[in-house]
Design a protein around this motif. Sequence first.
Motif, short mmCIF file in Angstrom:
data_model
loop_
_atom_site.label_atom_id
_atom_site.label_comp_id
_atom_site.label_asym_id
_atom_site.label_seq_id
_atom_site.Cartn_x
_atom_site.Cartn_y
_atom_site.Cartn_z
N VAL A 141 0.98 -1.51 -0.15
CA VAL A 141 -0.05 -0.01 0.28
C VAL A 141 0.85 1.09 0.06
CG1 VAL A 141 -1.34 1.32 1.38
CG2 VAL A 141 -1.87 -1.39 1.29
N LYS A 142 1.57 1.12 0.99
CA LYS A 142 3.05 2.39 0.92
C LYS A 142 3.30 2.04 -0.51
CE LYS A 142 3.22 2.41 6.20
NZ LYS A 142 4.18 2.31 6.88
N THR A 143 4.03 1.43 -0.82
CA THR A 143 4.92 1.31 -2.39
C THR A 143 3.34 2.23 -3.68
OG1 THR A 143 5.80 0.03 -1.64
CG2 THR A 143 6.12 0.76 -4.29
N MET A 144 2.28 2.05 -3.88
CA MET A 144 1.27 2.11 -4.05
C MET A 144 0.92 4.00 -3.90
SD MET A 144 -1.09 1.24 -6.64
CE MET A 144 -0.79 0.06 -6.63
N HIS A 145 1.24 3.87 -3.03
CA HIS A 145 0.53 5.44 -2.53
C HIS A 145 1.33 6.49 -3.01
CE1 HIS A 145 -3.13 4.41 0.37
NE2 HIS A 145 -3.66 4.07 -0.16
N LYS A 146 2.97 6.51 -2.47
CA LYS A 146 3.87 6.95 -2.80
C LYS A 146 4.08 7.08 -4.73
CE LYS A 146 9.32 6.62 -3.08
NZ LYS A 146 10.19 6.15 -2.50
N GLY A 147 3.90 5.80 -5.39
CA GLY A 147 3.66 6.33 -6.51
C GLY A 147 2.15 7.11 -7.12
N ILE A 148 1.70 7.68 -6.41
CA ILE A 148 0.32 8.06 -6.90
C ILE A 148 0.85 9.43 -7.12
CG2 ILE A 148 -1.87 8.80 -6.35
CD1 ILE A 148 -1.98 5.06 -6.22
#
Length: 141
Positions: free
Chosen positions: A125-132
Amino acid sequence: MVTEITSSDAERKMLSDAGYANPAINYYLEKKYMGHIENADQVSEKIGSCGDTMKVYLKFDEHDLIDDVRYEITGCAGAISAAMAAVDLVKGKTIDEALAINDGDVFKVLGNIPEKKHHCIQLAVKTMHKGIQEYKTIKAF
């Protein structure tokens, strides 16, 4: 009569015995969102507390909806299944809808993974949020 056990069956049993639910096992075995996206709109990377590494590739459509997502992962079954489930939750969503996805949402999709692997969900989730967030900053929404 001899029953032949495939490596997939063996992996499925091992993961089930370890506490992974069928949806989590299926995400791990299928790995349908593993890989990279040529000409991705955003590529971001994060390293988890356990040393697992995730790189997320994001592609947005002309309306800034999430069109495609791929992960490259050096990590365990928990990390892989969590990342694959996260993709299913954000594809087709707006940036704000995708940023609202949380660890609990991914856990529900997975059904169950061992408690000692819950940090894998957080990493996905944190990786996804970071990218977004990085894409959002570049686009200056």
